[in-house]
Write a protein that holds these residues in place. Structure first.
Motif, PDB file in Angstrom:
ATOM      1  N   GLU A 539       0.853  -1.191   0.000  1.00 14.86           N
ATOM      2  CA  GLU A 539       0.000   0.000   0.000  1.00 14.86           C
ATOM      3  C   GLU A 539       0.888   1.239   0.000  1.00 14.86           C
ATOM      4  OE1 GLU A 539      -3.298   0.057  -0.061  1.00 14.86           O
ATOM      5  OE2 GLU A 539      -3.461  -2.138   0.001  1.00 14.86           O
ATOM      6  N   GLU A 540       0.361   2.304  -0.627  1.00 12.99           N
ATOM      7  CA  GLU A 540       1.085   3.584  -0.631  1.00 12.99           C
ATOM      8  C   GLU A 540       1.078   4.197   0.762  1.00 12.99           C
ATOM      9  OE1 GLU A 540      -0.208   6.173  -3.763  1.00 12.99           O
ATOM     10  OE2 GLU A 540       0.348   7.953  -2.630  1.00 12.99           O
ATOM     11  N   ILE A 541       2.257   4.671   1.243  1.00 12.23           N
ATOM     12  CA  ILE A 541       2.242   5.346   2.538  1.00 12.23           C
ATOM     13  C   ILE A 541       2.642   6.824   2.433  1.00 12.23           C
ATOM     14  CG2 ILE A 541       2.398   3.355   4.077  1.00 12.23           C
ATOM     15  CD1 ILE A 541       5.344   3.623   4.197  1.00 12.23           C
ATOM     16  N   ALA A 542       3.370   7.203   1.427  1.00 11.98           N
ATOM     17  CA  ALA A 542       3.711   8.637   1.304  1.00 11.98           C
ATOM     18  C   ALA A 542       4.145   8.988  -0.112  1.00 11.98           C
ATOM     19  CB  ALA A 542       4.816   9.006   2.294  1.00 11.98           C
ATOM     20  N   ARG A 543       3.954  10.276  -0.428  1.00  9.01           N
ATOM     21  CA  ARG A 543       4.503  10.863  -1.655  1.00  9.01           C
ATOM     22  C   ARG A 543       5.359  12.037  -1.236  1.00  9.01           C
ATOM     23  NH1 ARG A 543      -0.049  10.555  -6.453  1.00  9.01           N
ATOM     24  NH2 ARG A 543      -0.550   8.425  -5.923  1.00  9.01           N
ATOM     25  N   VAL A 544       6.584  12.072  -1.707  1.00 10.02           N
ATOM     26  CA  VAL A 544       7.492  13.163  -1.382  1.00 10.02           C
ATOM     27  C   VAL A 544       7.672  13.945  -2.687  1.00 10.02           C
ATOM     28  CG1 VAL A 544       9.739  13.744  -0.426  1.00 10.02           C
ATOM     29  CG2 VAL A 544       8.583  11.645   0.314  1.00 10.02           C
ATOM     30  N   ARG A 545       7.111  15.168  -2.689  1.00 13.90           N
ATOM     31  CA  ARG A 545       6.918  15.869  -3.964  1.00 13.90           C
ATOM     32  C   ARG A 545       8.052  16.811  -4.314  1.00 13.90           C
ATOM     33  NH1 ARG A 545       1.846  15.133  -5.618  1.00 13.90           N
ATOM     34  NH2 ARG A 545       0.308  14.465  -4.074  1.00 13.90           N
ATOM     35  N   PHE A 546       8.513  16.713  -5.553  1.00 14.93           N
ATOM     36  CA  PHE A 546       9.417  17.709  -6.129  1.00 14.93           C
ATOM     37  C   PHE A 546       8.550  18.835  -6.693  1.00 14.93           C
ATOM     38  CE2 PHE A 546      13.867  16.236  -6.420  1.00 14.93           C
ATOM     39  CZ  PHE A 546      13.719  15.039  -5.756  1.00 14.93           C
ATOM     40  N   PRO A 547       9.131  20.040  -6.789  1.00 14.23           N
ATOM     41  CA  PRO A 547       8.328  21.147  -7.325  1.00 14.23           C
ATOM     42  C   PRO A 547       8.271  21.160  -8.853  1.00 14.23           C
ATOM     43  CG  PRO A 547      10.432  21.953  -6.548  1.00 14.23           C
ATOM     44  CD  PRO A 547      10.417  20.488  -6.256  1.00 14.23           C
ATOM     45  N   TYR A 548       8.694  20.097  -9.482  1.00 10.46           N
ATOM     46  CA  TYR A 548       8.682  20.018 -10.951  1.00 10.46           C
ATOM     47  C   TYR A 548       8.691  18.545 -11.331  1.00 10.46           C
ATOM     48  CZ  TYR A 548      13.597  19.548  -9.683  1.00 10.46           C
ATOM     49  OH  TYR A 548      14.765  19.149  -9.084  1.00 10.46           O
ATOM     50  N   GLY A 549       8.353  18.261 -12.573  1.00  6.22           N
ATOM     51  CA  GLY A 549       8.348  16.883 -13.051  1.00  6.22           C
ATOM     52  C   GLY A 549       9.764  16.383 -13.261  1.00  6.22           C
ATOM     53  N   LEU A 550       9.956  15.086 -13.084  1.00 10.03           N
ATOM     54  CA  LEU A 550      11.297  14.504 -13.225  1.00 10.03           C
ATOM     55  C   LEU A 550      11.341  13.587 -14.435  1.00 10.03           C
ATOM     56  CD1 LEU A 550      11.682  13.656  -9.465  1.00 10.03           C
ATOM     57  CD2 LEU A 550      13.170  15.216 -10.732  1.00 10.03           C
ATOM     58  N   PRO A 551      12.512  13.509 -15.089  1.00 11.32           N
ATOM     59  CA  PRO A 551      12.624  12.555 -16.201  1.00 11.32           C
ATOM     60  C   PRO A 551      12.693  11.136 -15.656  1.00 11.32           C
ATOM     61  CG  PRO A 551      14.757  13.591 -15.774  1.00 11.32           C
ATOM     62  CD  PRO A 551      13.763  14.233 -14.832  1.00 11.32           C
ATOM     63  N   TYR A 552      12.416  10.176 -16.506  1.00  8.09           N
ATOM     64  CA  TYR A 552      12.548   8.773 -16.129  1.00  8.09           C
ATOM     65  C   TYR A 552      14.012   8.483 -15.772  1.00  8.09           C
ATOM     66  CZ  TYR A 552      12.440   3.701 -16.377  1.00  8.09           C
ATOM     67  OH  TYR A 552      12.553   2.372 -16.059  1.00  8.09           O
ATOM     68  N   GLY A 553      14.228   7.545 -14.877  1.00 13.14           N
ATOM     69  CA  GLY A 553      15.600   7.137 -14.535  1.00 13.14           C
ATOM     70  C   GLY A 553      15.642   5.643 -14.299  1.00 13.14           C
ATOM     71  N   PHE A 554      16.846   5.096 -14.221  1.00  9.19           N
ATOM     72  CA  PHE A 554      16.985   3.633 -14.152  1.00  9.19           C
ATOM     73  C   PHE A 554      17.029   3.079 -12.719  1.00  9.19           C
ATOM     74  CE2 PHE A 554      19.252   4.021 -18.475  1.00  9.19           C
ATOM     75  CZ  PHE A 554      18.091   3.771 -19.176  1.00  9.19           C
ATOM     76  N   HIS A 555      18.190   3.221 -12.060  1.00 13.07           N
ATOM     77  CA  HIS A 555      18.398   2.443 -10.829  1.00 13.07           C
ATOM     78  C   HIS A 555      18.693   3.335  -9.628  1.00 13.07           C
ATOM     79  CE1 HIS A 555      18.377  -1.180 -13.197  1.00 13.07           C
ATOM     80  NE2 HIS A 555      19.253  -0.641 -14.019  1.00 13.07           N
ATOM     81  N   GLY A 556      18.280   2.840  -8.461  1.00  9.79           N
ATOM     82  CA  GLY A 556      18.460   3.596  -7.230  1.00  9.79           C
ATOM     83  C   GLY A 556      19.370   2.869  -6.249  1.00  9.79           C
ATOM     84  N   CYS A 557      19.656   3.559  -5.141  1.00 10.75           N
ATOM     85  CA  CYS A 557      20.393   2.939  -4.042  1.00 10.75           C
ATOM     86  C   CYS A 557      19.956   3.625  -2.756  1.00 10.75           C
ATOM     87  CB  CYS A 557      21.903   3.075  -4.233  1.00 10.75           C
ATOM     88  SG  CYS A 557      22.534   4.733  -3.937  1.00 10.75           S
ATOM     89  N   TRP A 558      20.337   3.049  -1.637  1.00  6.01           N
ATOM     90  CA  TRP A 558      19.985   3.594  -0.330  1.00  6.01           C
ATOM     91  C   TRP A 558      21.245   3.737   0.499  1.00  6.01           C
ATOM     92  CZ3 TRP A 558      16.387   6.113   2.160  1.00  6.01           C
ATOM     93  CH2 TRP A 558      16.347   6.092   3.563  1.00  6.01           C
ATOM     94  N   ILE A 559      21.407   4.922   1.106  1.00  6.17           N
ATOM     95  CA  ILE A 559      22.559   5.162   1.972  1.00  6.17           C
ATOM     96  C   ILE A 559      22.007   5.528   3.346  1.00  6.17           C
ATOM     97  CG2 ILE A 559      24.646   6.545   2.320  1.00  6.17           C
ATOM     98  CD1 ILE A 559      24.572   7.078  -0.742  1.00  6.17           C
ATOM     99  N   PRO A 560      22.098   4.615   4.315  1.00  7.57           N
ATOM    100  CA  PRO A 560      21.523   4.923   5.630  1.00  7.57           C
ATOM    101  C   PRO A 560      22.254   6.107   6.262  1.00  7.57           C
ATOM    102  CG  PRO A 560      22.379   2.637   5.539  1.00  7.57           C
ATOM    103  CD  PRO A 560      22.767   3.320   4.255  1.00  7.57           C
ATOM    104  N   ALA A 561      21.505   6.903   7.045  1.00 10.11           N
ATOM    105  CA  ALA A 561      22.144   8.034   7.739  1.00 10.11           C
ATOM    106  C   ALA A 561      23.119   7.475   8.766  1.00 10.11           C
ATOM    107  CB  ALA A 561      21.090   8.880   8.424  1.00 10.11           C
ATOM    108  N   THR A 562      24.221   8.196   8.951  1.00  8.18           N
ATOM    109  CA  THR A 562      25.175   7.730   9.970  1.00  8.18           C
ATOM    110  C   THR A 562      24.786   8.348  11.305  1.00  8.18           C
ATOM    111  OG1 THR A 562      26.578   9.474   9.149  1.00  8.18           O
ATOM    112  CG2 THR A 562      27.176   7.224   8.517  1.00  8.18           C
ATOM    113  N   GLU A 563      25.059   7.634  12.394  1.00  7.94           N
ATOM    114  CA  GLU A 563      24.769   8.149  13.738  1.00  7.94           C
ATOM    115  C   GLU A 563      25.567   9.439  13.956  1.00  7.94           C
ATOM    116  OE1 GLU A 563      22.942   6.401  16.249  1.00  7.94           O
ATOM    117  OE2 GLU A 563      22.286   5.116  14.594  1.00  7.94           O
ATOM    118  N   GLU A 564      24.929  10.442  14.584  1.00  4.96           N
ATOM    119  CA  GLU A 564      25.691  11.681  14.829  1.00  4.96           C
ATOM    120  C   GLU A 564      26.246  11.681  16.227  1.00  4.96           C
ATOM    121  OE1 GLU A 564      23.462  15.044  13.528  1.00  4.96           O
ATOM    122  OE2 GLU A 564      23.497  14.296  11.483  1.00  4.96           O
TER     123      GLU A 564
END
Ligand SMILES: CC1=C(/C=C/C(C)=C\C=C\C(C)=C\C=C\C=C(C)\C=C\C=O)C(C)(C)CCC1
Ligand SMILES: [Fe+2]
Length: 564
Positions: A539-564
């Motif tokens: 199920e959808e839980i959130a949309r995080v909106r850019f103020p403009y449309g984005l072009p299609y893209g291929f692959h993503g990655c995730w970088i966890p935040a480091t403890e401060e």
């Protein structure tokens, strides 16, 4: 028409962010639609295409060569196949919905976001200059996130911007031969050494085990390091070994400790299987697999590993050495389709470098491998899953930009399935290829996949991919595949183009699907947003909106935040 592509700094003050800026190339105006003024200060206005006083003028780079549209192609505001309008942007993003409190880190997506330079409009999706998109989640479930996009400053991109046309060989584009004899000699040297090939790293973005972040595509020289916070291009990743090689897999398999990849040998058809330890720039050869068909290695965009083995696919869509060395397009741009050359799967032991199986398999066509694992017992085998296009390379032509733009709503997406190979380890000469689940479950569309990385090389249950809600000309759903129950769940919104669903595990999770799936969506009404789905329920839980449309893209990655 303005043709200059000189970069001009255009300061952009966004009250929500102290570090916002834009660097807009001077670009030719669009012919077919009104110019768009994007002001990150007024996201709603930007979405409604309302010019805002004092906004940064950012002209869309849409190709003039778009065919006369049908299916609404001329009226849509969809930004998926439209060049990004500014070289970079950074600012705050608003969140609709509730982000999980544990989601604390950065999602980055790579892809070909700029398909126009000067008067030149690229022909194929794979040609576009690399555009990174970042969404940083702050944890705590807040209603704000920050975002950015930025062009990767490869030599190919910088030269194209400086000269107002592509200078290096891209996937479907070969620069015109030089006019003078001396320049022609230079061209020849460039071709033979690979210097004439692109270094435009528009495919993957990978956090290495040592904290560096690499972007790359299929040329060895396309490996670059980027700064994950600013998205700045840090510089080329220099391999310190002497392995050379013009091309590489665009999907190395990276863990905390190592980086495994394949280097196709275009001269003596085969592949070097190489490993680089985290923290090192030196690739070391594990072993070599000789191809069984010819005249050149099968295209190898990605491959698969199990805990013990590296699986090297050999399909009949083969690199065209002639095309890569002479800068002339082959029937499939950089490839030849050679069905008579056969299809094979090779399995190499990671610790000894020995090929433990090399089997002939039914014809296949796969760009993306999903995962692989070992099956033990009397009938020991390696099981390998991929997004399989029924042994038909037609998908390459489906991804021509004019078709993506003009055939929306037409049912022209070739069928695809989850192809499951079984490679026996007992010396049998043949392997099997079956359909893992009824392809109707995912609308007979299947590509751009991810899994829970904790299941890499191990028996697994869930894959996330783009499927199809037909009629369509491009995968238009986000789909969760249950390979045990052989069922799929999908997210779909009419007219929207979502990119690869990327799985992010909840810290401490033990269930395979405990986490979220992130995808960047270009919607029919011109919006661009990061969609966050609950990976368990889909199920959808959130949309995080850019103020403009984005072009299609291929692959993503995730970088966890480091403890401060
Ligand atoms: C492929 C070769 C080259 C360049 C490749 C580049 C720049 C990008 C390739 C990107 C790919 C393969 C993306 C795949 C996307 C698949 C999708 C969206 C499938 C959807 C299906 O439904 C060179 C470097 C120019 C030459 C060697 C070969
Ligand atoms: Fe890929």
């Amino acid at each position: 028409m303005a043709t200059s592509l000189t970069l001009i700094a255009t300061p952009c003050t966004d009250p929500r962010s102290s570090s916002s800026f834009a660097l807009a190339p001077r670009l030719p105006p669009r012919r077919s639609r009104d110019d768009i003024l994007i002001d990150p200060r007024n996201a709603a206005a930007a979405r409604r295409r309302v010019p805002v006083r004092g906004a940064v003028r950012a002209t869309t780079l849409r190709s003039d060569q778009e065919p006369a549209g049908d299916s609404g192609a001329t009226t849509t505001k969809l930004s998926a196949w439209t060049s990004v309008r500014q070289e970079r942007w950074e600012g705050d993003l608003s969140v609709d919905g509730h982000l999980p409190p544990w989601l604390n880190g950065t999602y980055i997506r790579n892809g070909p976001g700029m398909w126009d330079v000067g008067e030149h409009a690229f022909h194929h999706l794979f040609d576009g200059y690399a555009t990174l998109v970042r969404v940083s989640f702050r944890g705590g479930g807040g209603a704000r996130a920050t975002g950015a996009h930025r062009q990767i400053e490869s030599e190919a991109y910088r030269a194209a911007v400086a000269r107002g046309r592509p200078v290096l060989r891209e996937f479907s584009h070969c620069p015109a031969p030089a006019k003078s004899l001396l320049d022609r000699v230079g061209d020849l040297v460039g071709l033979v050494t690979g210097a004439a090939l692109t270094d435009n790293p528009n495919s993957a973005v990978l956090p290495l085990g040592d904290g560096r972040v690499m972007c790359l595509t299929e040329t060895t020289k396309s490996s670059v390091l980027i700064d994950p916070d600013t998205l700045e291009t840090v510089g080329r990743f220099r391999y310190t070994d002497r392995l050379g090689g013009m091309v590489q897999s665009a999907h190395p398999i990276v863990t905390d400790t190592e980086f495994l990849t394949l280097l196709p040998d275009l001269v003596r058809p085969g592949h070097l299987v190489v490993r680089m330890e985290a923290g090192s720039n030196e690739r070391k050869v594990i072993g070599r697999v000789d191809c069984r068909g010819g005249p050149s290695p099968g295209w190898l965009h990605s491959f698969a590993v199990t805990e013990k083995y590296v699986v090297v696919p050999e399909m009949p869509l083969r690199y065209s050495s002639a095309s890569l060395l002479t800068s002339e397009l082959a029937p499939f741009y950089a490839f030849d389709w050679v069905p008579a050359s056969g299809s094979y799967m090779h399995v190499m032991c990671k610790s000894t470098g020995k090929t433990v199986a090399s089997v002939e398999v039914p014809p296949f066509m796969a760009i993306h491998f999903i995962n692989a694992y070992e099956e033990e017992g009397d009938e020991a085998a390696v099981v390998v899953d991929c997004c399989e296009h029924y042994g038909d390379p037609a998908i390459i032509e489906t991804l021509v930009l004019s078709r993506l733009r003009s055939l929306r709503g037409k049912d022209v997406l070739p069928n695809a399935r989850v192809g499951r190979f079984r490679i026996p380890l007992d010396g049998s000469p043949f392997g099997e290829l079956e359909t893992a689940l009824d392809p109707e479950e995912h609308g007979r569309g299947m590509d751009m996949c991810s899994i829970n990385p904790a299941r890499l090389g191990r028996k697994y249950r869930y894959a996330y991919a783009c499927g199809a809600r037909r009629p369509c000309n491009f995968p238009n759903t986000l789909t969760k595949i249950d390979l045990v129950e052989k069922k799929a769940k999908s997210w779909h919104e009419e007219g929207s183009v979502p990119s690869e669903p990327f799985f992010v595990a909840r810290p401490g999770a033990t269930d395979e699907d405990d986490g979220v799936v992130i995808s960047i969506v270009s919607s029919d009404d011109g919006e661009g947003y990061a969609l966050v789905l609950d990976a368990t329920t889909f199920e959808e839980i959130a949309r995080v909106r850019f103020p403009y449309g984005l072009p299609y893209g291929f692959h993503g990655c995730w970088i966890p935040a480091t403890e401060e």
